[in-house]
Design an enzyme around this catalytic site. Structure first.
Site, PDB file in Angstrom:
ATOM      1  N   ALA A 202       2.727   4.468  -2.910  1.00  0.00           N
ATOM      2  CA  ALA A 202       2.353   5.340  -4.036  1.00  0.00           C
ATOM      3  C   ALA A 202       2.367   4.615  -5.378  1.00  0.00           C
ATOM      4  O   ALA A 202       1.659   5.018  -6.311  1.00  0.00           O
ATOM      5  CB  ALA A 202       3.297   6.548  -4.079  1.00  0.00           C
ATOM      6  N   VAL A 203       3.155   3.542  -5.488  1.00  0.00           N
ATOM      7  CA  VAL A 203       3.188   2.802  -6.763  1.00  0.00           C
ATOM      8  C   VAL A 203       1.859   2.062  -6.968  1.00  0.00           C
ATOM      9  O   VAL A 203       1.328   2.013  -8.081  1.00  0.00           O
ATOM     10  CB  VAL A 203       4.379   1.814  -6.823  1.00  0.00           C
ATOM     11  CG1 VAL A 203       4.487   1.182  -8.204  1.00  0.00           C
ATOM     12  CG2 VAL A 203       5.676   2.516  -6.466  1.00  0.00           C
ATOM     13  N   HIS A 204       1.305   1.529  -5.871  1.00  0.00           N
ATOM     14  CA  HIS A 204      -0.024   0.900  -5.968  1.00  0.00           C
ATOM     15  C   HIS A 204      -1.048   1.949  -6.410  1.00  0.00           C
ATOM     16  O   HIS A 204      -1.883   1.691  -7.282  1.00  0.00           O
ATOM     17  CB  HIS A 204      -0.418   0.291  -4.613  1.00  0.00           C
ATOM     18  CG  HIS A 204      -1.877  -0.053  -4.494  1.00  0.00           C
ATOM     19  ND1 HIS A 204      -2.500  -0.976  -5.305  1.00  0.00           N
ATOM     20  CD2 HIS A 204      -2.862   0.432  -3.667  1.00  0.00           C
ATOM     21  CE1 HIS A 204      -3.795  -1.057  -4.987  1.00  0.00           C
ATOM     22  NE2 HIS A 204      -4.030  -0.203  -4.003  1.00  0.00           N
TER      23      HIS A 204
ATOM     24  N   ASP B  55      -8.815  -1.278  -8.166  1.00  0.00           N
ATOM     25  CA  ASP B  55      -8.113  -1.498  -6.901  1.00  0.00           C
ATOM     26  C   ASP B  55      -7.623  -2.944  -6.746  1.00  0.00           C
ATOM     27  O   ASP B  55      -6.591  -3.189  -6.125  1.00  0.00           O
ATOM     28  CB  ASP B  55      -9.051  -1.131  -5.739  1.00  0.00           C
ATOM     29  CG  ASP B  55      -8.319  -1.018  -4.414  1.00  0.00           C
ATOM     30  OD1 ASP B  55      -7.089  -0.819  -4.424  1.00  0.00           O
ATOM     31  OD2 ASP B  55      -8.982  -1.119  -3.358  1.00  0.00           O
TER      32      ASP B  55
ATOM     33  N   HIS C 288      -6.988   6.930  -3.166  1.00  0.00           N
ATOM     34  CA  HIS C 288      -7.876   5.977  -2.500  1.00  0.00           C
ATOM     35  C   HIS C 288      -7.242   5.233  -1.313  1.00  0.00           C
ATOM     36  O   HIS C 288      -7.972   4.689  -0.482  1.00  0.00           O
ATOM     37  CB  HIS C 288      -8.422   4.952  -3.508  1.00  0.00           C
ATOM     38  CG  HIS C 288      -7.475   3.822  -3.775  1.00  0.00           C
ATOM     39  ND1 HIS C 288      -6.377   3.957  -4.593  1.00  0.00           N
ATOM     40  CD2 HIS C 288      -7.436   2.555  -3.289  1.00  0.00           C
ATOM     41  CE1 HIS C 288      -5.719   2.812  -4.609  1.00  0.00           C
ATOM     42  NE2 HIS C 288      -6.334   1.946  -3.838  1.00  0.00           N
TER      43      HIS C 288
ATOM     44  N   HIS D  82       0.834  -1.208   0.000  1.00  0.00           N
ATOM     45  CA  HIS D  82       0.000   0.000   0.000  1.00  0.00           C
ATOM     46  C   HIS D  82       0.868   1.257   0.000  1.00  0.00           C
ATOM     47  O   HIS D  82       0.994   1.957   0.998  1.00  0.00           O
ATOM     48  CB  HIS D  82      -0.947  -0.002   1.207  1.00  0.00           C
ATOM     49  CG  HIS D  82      -2.073  -0.976   1.059  1.00  0.00           C
ATOM     50  ND1 HIS D  82      -2.104  -2.181   1.719  1.00  0.00           N
ATOM     51  CD2 HIS D  82      -3.197  -0.939   0.291  1.00  0.00           C
ATOM     52  CE1 HIS D  82      -3.213  -2.837   1.384  1.00  0.00           C
ATOM     53  NE2 HIS D  82      -3.882  -2.115   0.514  1.00  0.00           N
TER      54      HIS D  82
ATOM     55  N   GLN E 131      -3.143 -16.052  -2.832  1.00  0.00           N
ATOM     56  CA  GLN E 131      -3.571 -15.567  -4.148  1.00  0.00           C
ATOM     57  C   GLN E 131      -4.731 -16.359  -4.719  1.00  0.00           C
ATOM     58  O   GLN E 131      -5.678 -15.793  -5.266  1.00  0.00           O
ATOM     59  CB  GLN E 131      -2.384 -15.608  -5.123  1.00  0.00           C
ATOM     60  CG  GLN E 131      -1.407 -14.474  -4.915  1.00  0.00           C
ATOM     61  CD  GLN E 131      -2.089 -13.111  -4.933  1.00  0.00           C
ATOM     62  OE1 GLN E 131      -2.787 -12.774  -5.884  1.00  0.00           O
ATOM     63  NE2 GLN E 131      -1.903 -12.335  -3.886  1.00  0.00           N
TER      64      GLN E 131
HETATM   65 ZN   LIG Z   1      -5.838   0.078  -2.910  1.00  0.00          ZN
END
Ligand SMILES: [Zn+2]
EC number: 3.1.4.53
Length: 416
Positions: free
Chosen positions: A144-146, A290, A182, A142, A341
């Site tokens: 800035a790249v996300h 997201d 977000h 979580h 996953q």
């Molecule tokens: Zn997110």
């Protein structure tokens, strides 16, 4: 492009690699704090981060010592910013950790929103730099790249025919801003952790959509601080709608949004001429953006999977160390990247994207579902026993959430 050149060439230092070491050091020091001081630890971090006086003026990571070729390649990549194969990790390296600023600026400019809404360039730059700065680089996932990745995915969805034909410029502005902000100031732990450690944010938002409320309020704080929209009569509406979009990313309310979406599709009554319906579609688009990692090509998807699991396991390590109950999916001894996953894809991603493909039956949707299937098969091949519980989802992905309640609840609680 001239404006972009100016921003790309603004003075910034090449510290991406040293950042990795710093992050591990911080992670270790966080783990060594006694249990009774966990609450203080997070409050203290927030205090430092929120204090503008201590932080001084915002600054971009320096770019000036980067080779001209790096800037050239970054600009070249932006020409294909609408491609589903866009490599955000490479773009982040080429911009020396400034992917969120450059990507969001580029998109706002490309859609003509800067000119249309007469956005002040100085205020906009300051706002975007502050947004990027308020993400925690030490979070494996979580960060800035996300946020940049979600903004890029949002751009891909905004260009889909159904949306492109009906969305207004105001909708697009909101969609991009919501994507960029977000997860603002995400602490790298989930809501149950904040609640059980009596974090002040949990009390402030009464244990409800704690993180999402915080992301939204942090975004509003930066909008007001920079006065980016103070010249517009719709400032209040922007803040409100931004909140409604960001709050929709609360995965614990996934089924609520999904059944509403399903009902609209079953009854074929989505009318994108209505502002409320367009807003609902934007909420669904942001939710897809997201959690679209498993729908990306394997090389990108795999990296995201490793990062998000690292963040979960880091939380689990803190819980273990301080003798707190270990949250689901956070125990590195009981879970693997593959098992996390496969469950996530089966119970959360497949049901959402199956409905999105019904709504927007395009090449992009088919591409995303194709990657999703291949990626799930790759994780299953890496760990065959982890795929056993996902048979229901494979047979009918669109209904997986209803049939696998336990798994669904587990992922609803954990993934944010
Ligand atoms: Zn997110």
């Amino acid at each position: 492009m001239l404006i972009l050149n100016g921003i790309l060439h603004h003075g910034i230092s090449m510290s991406s690699f040293s950042c990795v070491c710093l992050c591990s050091a911080r992670a270790e020091s966080a783990g060594s704090i006694p249990a009774r001081r966990i609450r203080r630890l997070f409050s203290f971090q927030r205090h430092l981060l929120s204090s503008r006086l201590l932080r001084g003026a915002p600054h971009l990571n320096p770019l000036h010592i980067l080779d001209e070729d790096y800037c050239g390649q970054a600009k070249c990549m932006l020409e294909k910013v609408g491609s589903w194969n866009f490599d955000i990790f490479l773009f982040d390296r080429l911009t020396n950790g400034n992917s969120l600023v450059f990507l969001t600026f580029n998109l706002l400019n490309q859609y003509g929103l800067i000119e249309l809404f007469q956005l002040d360039m100085v205020k906009l730059r300051r706002f975007l730099v502050l947004v990027q700065e308020d993400y925690h680089n030490q979070n494996p996932y979580h960060n800035a790249v996300h946020a940049a990745d979600v903004t890029q995915a949002m751009h891909c969805y905004l260009r889909e025919p159904k949306l492109a034909q009906s969305l207004t410029s105001f909708d697009i502005l909101l969609g991009l801003l919501a994507a960029a902000t977000h997860d603002l100031d995400h602490p790298g732990v989930n809501q149950p952790f904040l609640i059980k450690t009596n974090h002040y944010l949990a009390a402030l938002y009464r244990n409800t959509s704690v993180l999402e409320n915080h992301h939204w309020r942090s975004a509003v704080g930066l909008l007001r601080e920079t006065e980016l929209f103070s010249h517009l009569p719709v400032e209040d509406s922007i803040e409100r709608q931004l909140g409604s979009l960001i709050l929709a990313t609360d995965i614990s309310r996934q089924n609520e949004y999904l059944s509403r979406f399903r009902t609209h599709l079953d009854e074929n009554d989505l009318c994108l001429g209505h502002a409320s319906h367009r807003h609902f579609v934007l909420q669904m688009a942001l939710k897809c953006a997201d959690i679209c990692n498993p729908c990306r090509p394997w090389e990108l998807s795999k990296q995201w999977s490793e990062k998000v699991t690292e963040e979960f396991f880091h939380q689990g390590d803190i819980e273990k160390k301080h003798k707190l109950e270990i949250s689901p999916l956070c125990d590195s001894e009981a879970n693997t990247i593959a098992s996390v996953q496969i469950g996530f894809m089966t119970y959360v991603v497949e049901p959402l994207f199956a409905e999105w493909a019904r709504f927007s039956d395009t090449r992009l949707s088919q591409t995303m579902l194709g990657h999703l299937g291949l990626n799930k098969a790759s994780w299953s091949a890496l760990e065959p026993e982890a795929s056993g519980s996902s048979e229901e989802g494979e047979s009918e992905p669109g209904r997986a959430t209803e049939e696998c309640t336990d798994g669904d609840e587990l992922f609803k609680v954990q993934i944010t």
